[in-house]
Design an enzyme around this catalytic site. Structure first.
Site, PDB file in Angstrom:
ATOM      1  N   ASP A 222      -0.771   4.253   0.789  1.00 54.94           N
ATOM      2  CA  ASP A 222      -1.367   5.174   1.753  1.00 54.94           C
ATOM      3  C   ASP A 222      -0.624   5.080   3.082  1.00 54.94           C
ATOM      4  OD1 ASP A 222      -2.551   2.568   2.112  1.00 54.94           O
ATOM      5  OD2 ASP A 222      -4.113   3.483   3.353  1.00 54.94           O
TER       6      ASP A 222
ATOM      7  N   GLU B 188       5.070  -5.686   3.989  1.00 59.28           N
ATOM      8  CA  GLU B 188       4.926  -5.008   5.275  1.00 59.28           C
ATOM      9  C   GLU B 188       6.224  -5.116   6.088  1.00 59.28           C
ATOM     10  OE1 GLU B 188       2.651  -3.157   6.419  1.00 59.28           O
ATOM     11  OE2 GLU B 188       0.758  -3.636   5.416  1.00 59.28           O
TER      12      GLU B 188
ATOM     13  N   ASP C  71       6.553   1.788   6.506  1.00 63.58           N
ATOM     14  CA  ASP C  71       5.193   1.242   6.413  1.00 63.58           C
ATOM     15  C   ASP C  71       4.385   2.011   5.361  1.00 63.58           C
ATOM     16  OD1 ASP C  71       2.899  -0.178   6.918  1.00 63.58           O
ATOM     17  OD2 ASP C  71       2.415   0.864   8.771  1.00 63.58           O
TER      18      ASP C  71
ATOM     19  N   HIS D 228       0.837  -1.201   0.000  1.00 64.92           N
ATOM     20  CA  HIS D 228       0.000   0.000   0.000  1.00 64.92           C
ATOM     21  C   HIS D 228       0.869   1.247   0.000  1.00 64.92           C
ATOM     22  CE1 HIS D 228       0.608   0.867   4.387  1.00 64.92           C
ATOM     23  NE2 HIS D 228       0.734  -0.436   4.464  1.00 64.92           N
TER      24      HIS D 228
ATOM     25  N   HIS E 216       4.491   4.340  12.010  1.00 60.65           N
ATOM     26  CA  HIS E 216       3.427   5.151  12.604  1.00 60.65           C
ATOM     27  C   HIS E 216       3.948   6.138  13.649  1.00 60.65           C
ATOM     28  CE1 HIS E 216      -0.226   2.402  11.471  1.00 60.65           C
ATOM     29  NE2 HIS E 216       0.718   2.391  10.534  1.00 60.65           N
TER      30      HIS E 216
ATOM     31  N   GLU F 249      -5.114   0.585   2.762  1.00 58.96           N
ATOM     32  CA  GLU F 249      -4.735  -0.359   3.813  1.00 58.96           C
ATOM     33  C   GLU F 249      -4.819   0.272   5.189  1.00 58.96           C
ATOM     34  OE1 GLU F 249      -2.412  -2.973   6.478  1.00 58.96           O
ATOM     35  OE2 GLU F 249      -2.133  -0.839   6.074  1.00 58.96           O
ATOM     36  N   GLU F 250      -4.417   1.544   5.276  1.00 58.27           N
ATOM     37  CA  GLU F 250      -4.457   2.243   6.562  1.00 58.27           C
ATOM     38  C   GLU F 250      -5.839   2.797   6.864  1.00 58.27           C
ATOM     39  OE1 GLU F 250      -2.125   1.883   8.466  1.00 58.27           O
ATOM     40  OE2 GLU F 250      -0.181   1.893   7.450  1.00 58.27           O
TER      41      GLU F 250
END
Length: 392
Positions: free
Chosen positions: A73, A167, A104, A71, A364, A138-139
């Site tokens: 995003d 990931e 990520d 992903h 994150h 995905e997020e």
């Protein structure tokens, strides 16, 4: 395209905070088309959710067919003033590349593209097919992304022999861990109703908190299981308990609690729901804290969709990737099912899937970053995997 640092820089500079794309997929398309990929950008929507842009690209028409999934995003950066470097500048400092999505998981995508480019440069197009399935959801709610792209591609006749999700799977150092499955995830909300009244006259009211206590206890003890060979023990966490009562002298009319269960392959979603429902029904009749009262009046609601547990058993996919990791790092990775959910939970319905990417310690977080050496080494691992996967 052979340089993962340049690839990652281009991706990070697209501020694709979910659900926005902000050019990230077009930047990826610009990397893939010169390598010979046919690229489709497809958008999906559903009521009450944002429209999501996704990308599906394929090189080759024969088998074996390898998919790489991920992903573009990213989660919001938070207070940008807290960052050492602006979160979408892709600054390099002291051997580290900073930016939201660095690990990520734009970093994994950047490395895979570089590995493909190097493989083609050294060996030509592979004797099979490579596809990339990259979502922008995905997020977010994960409704208009991978699951719909998979169905769209399958309707066009696409079939895959294996998939790597990029990931950030490594806890401490590159090569630590490959994810070969994921625990299931199930969330619910329990609401107990009572009778509001004055705290000085409890006999005229029915305090729902008193009924809630044994019901919550029943969810925590006894343990659901002791774990299995491939998974840790199933675990239920209470995530909030709410009464919404600002008055100290008023017995509330309702009390609620939310919970999340991460479960192993002892359970299916249906059997786990049945176990929880049975525990609550029994506990509702517990009147230790409500002497003289009837069974508690309660409602249990499930938050859908639940994520099923899965375990990949494809030895060729696992052994090929683990061998590539060992060849480049000198260590055999742990095969694990720990952590949260990922889009692998959708892919497992179409082909065997494993997950392997960068070190995830800063995902994150403020100052999300990856070592430049890790970008080069992950590219090498992916390149080694491609050579082994497509070996005659």
């Amino acid at each position: 395209m052979t340089d993962p640092i340049a690839n990652l820089t281009a991706l990070i500079r697209c501020a694709s905070v979910t659900p926005a794309d902000n050019g990230a997929l077009s930047a990826l398309e610009a990397m893939l088309e010169p390598l010979g990929f046919t690229v489709d950008q497809v958008a999906f929507e559903a009521a009450g959710t944002p429209t999501i842009n996704n990308l599906y690209a394929r090189l080759g028409s024969d088998g074996p067919h390898l998919m790489f999934a991920g992903h573009t995003d990213v989660v919001p950066p938070g207070n940008e003033a807290d960052w050492s470097h602006p979160p979408f500048d892709a600054a390099i400092d002291d051997g580290m590349l900073f930016g939201r999505g660095a690990v990520d998981m734009k970093g994994g995508i950047a490395c895979f593209v570089a590995a493909i480019a190097r493989h083609i440069s050294a060996h030509g197009s592979p004797p099979g097919s490579i596809s990339l399935l990259i979502t922008g959801d995905e997020e977010g709610p994960a409704i208009n992304g991978t699951t719909k792209v998979l169905a769209w591609a399958a309707d066009r006749g696409e079939k895959w022999d294996g998939c790597i999700v990029g990931e950030p799977t490594n806890p401490n150092a590159l090569g630590d861990m490959i994810k070969i499955g994921r625990r299931g995830s199930l969330s619910g909300t329990l609401t107990v109703s009572g009778v509001q009244g004055h705290a000085a006259y409890p006999h005229l009211a029915d305090n729902p908190v008193r009924a809630l206590l044994p019901m919550l206890e029943s969810l925590i003890s006894p343990p659901f299981d002791e774990g299995t060979d491939a998974f840790p023990a199933t675990n239920l966490e209470l995530t909030t308990v709410d009464v919404g009562n600002p008055a100290r002298n008023v017995i509330p009319a309702q009390a609620s609690a939310a919970f999340n269960v991460r479960f192993n392959d002892t359970w299916s979603t249906e059997s786990l729901k049945a176990e929880i429902e049975q525990r609550l029904e029994s506990a509702a009749a517990d009147t230790r804290f409500r002497p003289g009262r009837n069974k508690a009046d309660y409602e249990l609601s499930w938050r859908d969709p639940a994520s099923p547990v899965f375990l990949t058993r494809d030895e060729q996919l696992i052994e090929t990737l683990a061998g590539a990791v060992e060849a480049r790092t000198g260590k055999w990775p742990e095969l694990s099912t720990t952590g949260g959910t990922s889009d692998a939970r959708f892919i497992k319905d179409y082909c065997p899937v494993v997950e392997f990417g960068l070190v995830g310690q800063t995902m994150h977080m403020v100052d999300e970053r990856t070592a430049l050496t890790d970008l080069e080494n992950l590219t090498g691992i992916y390149e080694e995997f491609l050579q082994r996967w497509f070996a005659p």
